[in-house]
Design a protein around this motif. Structure first.
Motif, short mmCIF file in Angstrom:
data_model
loop_
_atom_site.label_atom_id
_atom_site.label_comp_id
_atom_site.label_asym_id
_atom_site.label_seq_id
_atom_site.Cartn_x
_atom_site.Cartn_y
_atom_site.Cartn_z
N LEU A 72 -8.11 -8.43 -21.43
CA LEU A 72 -7.25 -7.23 -20.92
C LEU A 72 -7.09 -6.48 -21.96
O LEU A 72 -7.04 -6.30 -23.03
N SER A 73 -6.91 -5.12 -21.39
CA SER A 73 -6.47 -3.90 -21.97
C SER A 73 -5.10 -3.71 -22.33
O SER A 73 -4.20 -4.44 -21.80
N ALA A 74 -4.58 -2.90 -23.31
CA ALA A 74 -3.19 -3.00 -23.57
C ALA A 74 -2.67 -2.26 -22.33
O ALA A 74 -1.25 -2.85 -21.99
N SER A 75 -2.93 -1.52 -21.48
CA SER A 75 -2.40 -1.03 -20.37
C SER A 75 -2.28 -2.16 -19.20
O SER A 75 -1.40 -2.05 -18.56
N GLU A 76 -3.48 -2.98 -18.95
CA GLU A 76 -3.33 -3.81 -18.18
C GLU A 76 -2.25 -5.00 -18.50
O GLU A 76 -1.34 -5.54 -17.61
N VAL A 77 -2.12 -5.14 -19.97
CA VAL A 77 -1.18 -6.03 -20.10
C VAL A 77 0.25 -5.78 -19.95
O VAL A 77 1.12 -6.45 -19.34
N ARG A 78 0.55 -4.22 -20.08
CA ARG A 78 1.83 -3.78 -19.51
C ARG A 78 2.09 -3.78 -18.15
O ARG A 78 3.21 -4.23 -17.81
N THR A 79 0.93 -3.59 -17.49
CA THR A 79 1.09 -3.47 -15.90
C THR A 79 1.36 -4.70 -15.56
O THR A 79 2.18 -4.87 -14.71
N CYS A 80 0.47 -5.82 -15.86
CA CYS A 80 0.80 -7.03 -15.25
C CYS A 80 2.05 -7.70 -15.73
O CYS A 80 2.62 -8.75 -15.15
N GLY A 81 2.64 -7.60 -17.03
CA GLY A 81 3.86 -7.64 -17.42
C GLY A 81 5.03 -7.31 -16.52
O GLY A 81 5.89 -8.11 -16.20
N ARG A 82 4.89 -6.13 -15.99
CA ARG A 82 5.92 -5.69 -15.05
C ARG A 82 5.73 -6.26 -13.82
O ARG A 82 6.65 -6.56 -13.32
N ARG A 83 4.50 -6.55 -13.24
CA ARG A 83 4.21 -7.01 -11.77
C ARG A 83 4.64 -8.50 -11.88
O ARG A 83 5.11 -9.01 -10.95
N PHE A 84 4.38 -9.25 -12.66
CA PHE A 84 4.54 -10.58 -12.85
C PHE A 84 5.72 -11.13 -13.64
O PHE A 84 5.90 -12.23 -14.11
N GLY A 85 6.70 -10.17 -14.07
CA GLY A 85 7.63 -10.34 -15.05
C GLY A 85 8.45 -11.71 -14.40
O GLY A 85 8.82 -12.56 -15.38
N PRO A 86 9.18 -11.60 -13.26
CA PRO A 86 9.90 -12.77 -12.67
C PRO A 86 9.16 -14.03 -13.10
O PRO A 86 9.58 -15.08 -13.07
N LEU A 87 7.85 -14.05 -12.70
CA LEU A 87 7.08 -15.53 -12.78
C LEU A 87 7.13 -15.82 -14.03
O LEU A 87 7.18 -17.12 -14.40
N LEU A 88 6.85 -14.90 -15.09
CA LEU A 88 6.69 -15.34 -16.62
C LEU A 88 8.22 -15.68 -17.12
O LEU A 88 8.06 -16.88 -17.67
N LEU A 89 9.29 -15.02 -16.63
CA LEU A 89 10.51 -15.63 -17.06
C LEU A 89 10.98 -16.86 -16.56
O LEU A 89 11.25 -17.76 -17.44
N ALA A 90 10.62 -17.02 -15.17
CA ALA A 90 11.04 -18.47 -14.76
C ALA A 90 10.08 -19.49 -15.38
O ALA A 90 10.43 -20.41 -15.43
N ALA A 91 8.87 -19.36 -15.41
CA ALA A 91 8.01 -20.12 -16.10
C ALA A 91 8.20 -20.66 -17.62
O ALA A 91 8.36 -21.71 -17.85
N THR A 92 8.70 -19.63 -18.22
CA THR A 92 9.19 -19.98 -19.52
C THR A 92 10.46 -20.88 -19.54
O THR A 92 10.46 -21.86 -20.52
N ALA A 93 11.43 -20.68 -18.69
CA ALA A 93 12.85 -21.27 -18.76
C ALA A 93 12.23 -22.76 -18.21
O ALA A 93 12.85 -23.58 -18.74
N GLY A 94 11.56 -22.88 -17.33
CA GLY A 94 11.12 -24.16 -16.68
C GLY A 94 10.29 -25.00 -17.54
O GLY A 94 10.38 -26.21 -17.93
N THR A 95 9.53 -24.51 -18.55
CA THR A 95 8.72 -25.01 -19.68
C THR A 95 9.47 -25.72 -20.55
O THR A 95 9.22 -26.62 -20.96
N LEU A 96 10.48 -24.72 -20.98
CA LEU A 96 11.51 -25.32 -22.22
C LEU A 96 12.31 -26.52 -21.37
O LEU A 96 12.36 -27.38 -22.22
N VAL A 97 12.72 -26.56 -20.30
CA VAL A 97 13.30 -27.69 -19.74
C VAL A 97 12.40 -28.95 -19.54
O VAL A 97 12.88 -30.08 -20.05
N GLY A 98 11.08 -28.76 -19.44
CA GLY A 98 10.11 -29.88 -19.16
C GLY A 98 9.83 -30.22 -20.41
O GLY A 98 9.69 -31.57 -20.50
N MET A 99 9.95 -29.42 -21.84
CA MET A 99 9.65 -30.20 -22.98
C MET A 99 10.94 -30.84 -23.35
O MET A 99 10.45 -31.74 -24.09
N TRP A 100 12.06 -30.25 -23.04
CA TRP A 100 13.09 -31.04 -23.59
C TRP A 100 13.16 -32.66 -22.69
O TRP A 100 13.53 -33.38 -23.45
#
Length: 265
Positions: A72-100
């Motif tokens: 990924l280029s830097a611009s693709e990272v930024r674009t994909c971060g915005r596009r899939f932001g809700p997915l990443l945030l929700a996955a992070t929260a779910g991952t922490l609960v799963g680890m707990w």
């Protein structure tokens, strides 16, 4: 069968098995393009406590995906971060609960759960027998909207945090009409981010024993080496043979986990 636990020192035979499992998992990933976390975690769960196997594999998974982020280029990272932001945030929260949850999940039920997840993955991805309802679920749920990204991300993160199995996230991103190069890079970005957070969370939750943490870092070497080896073999094998090998291996591991969880082996 006796399963190693974090309270015991690693025996020489256990160290050899771990190195071979991680090397094999890396080779499978290199040959098939997927399967490192699934094969490695599930195979290690047959000789280690399942929670230990999950935590042990975090660093090797991170190492395997780091090299792919460069797709990924830097611009693709930024674009994909915005596009899939809700997915990443929700996955992070779910991952922490799963680890707990790893702190209090009993070993035998967790081993059974890992076996079921493994066999479910094989059943829904094999192409020999059509599984009723799978296509319909994907059509209804794998929609690129904030609501469904949050639902898919949260549930997938929960499973990923407790088992290292992230195929739900892979399947969702595969449905988003990304080019192959972009798809590989986005997958790597997601799992590098999640596993980076998991390293910190595992330490904060006290899931890392000293010897587990040190050997997990050491295991990144055979992990990456296995991927390189598998990549060299990829073009010598047909796609059909690759899929049969991976799914056959996962089926054996899944059955072994179920039998171990029920006390048969």
């Amino acid at each position: 069968m006796h399963h190693w636990s974090p309270r015991e020192p690693f025996s020489a035979s256990t160290l050899v098995v771990i190195a071979l499992v991680v090397l094999l998992a890396g080779a499978v990933n290199g040959v098939a393009g997927f399967g490192f976390a699934l094969v490695g975690t599930m195979a290690l769960s047959t000789v280690l406590e399942p929670a230990t196997a999950v935590v042990f594999m975090i660093a090797p998974i991170l190492a395997v995906n780091l090299s792919l982020v460069r797709e990924l280029s830097a611009s693709e990272v930024r674009t994909c971060g915005r596009r899939f932001g809700p997915l990443l945030l929700a996955a992070t929260a779910g991952t922490l609960v799963g680890m707990w949850a790893l702190e209090w999940l009993p070993a035998s039920p967790l081993r059974v759960g890992l076996g079921l997840v493994t066999l479910a993955f094989v059943a829904t991805n094999q192409r020999v027998v059509a599984m009723p309802g799978v296509a319909g679920v994907k059509d209804r749920c794998f929609v690129e909207s904030t609501r469904w990204m949050t639902v898919v991300g949260g549930l997938s993160g929960l499973v990923f945090g407790a088992t290292n199995v992230g195929v739900q996230l892979v399947a969702y991103l595969r449905s988003c009409n990304l080019s192959h190069g972009l798809f590989v890079g986005v997958i790597a970005m997601v799992f590098v981010g999640l596993n980076g957070i998991r390293v910190v969370a595992a330490a904060a939750l006290g899931l890392y024993e000293v010897q587990v943490a040190s050997l997990s870092l050491a295991a990144t070497v055979p992990a990456v080496g296995g991927v390189v080896l598998g990549s060299q073999l990829r073009h010598r094998l047909s796609e059909g043979y690759r899929r049969r090998f991976v799914f056959g291996l996962l089926t054996i591991i899944g059955v072994r986990l179920l039998l171990g969880g029920f006390g048969v082996l």
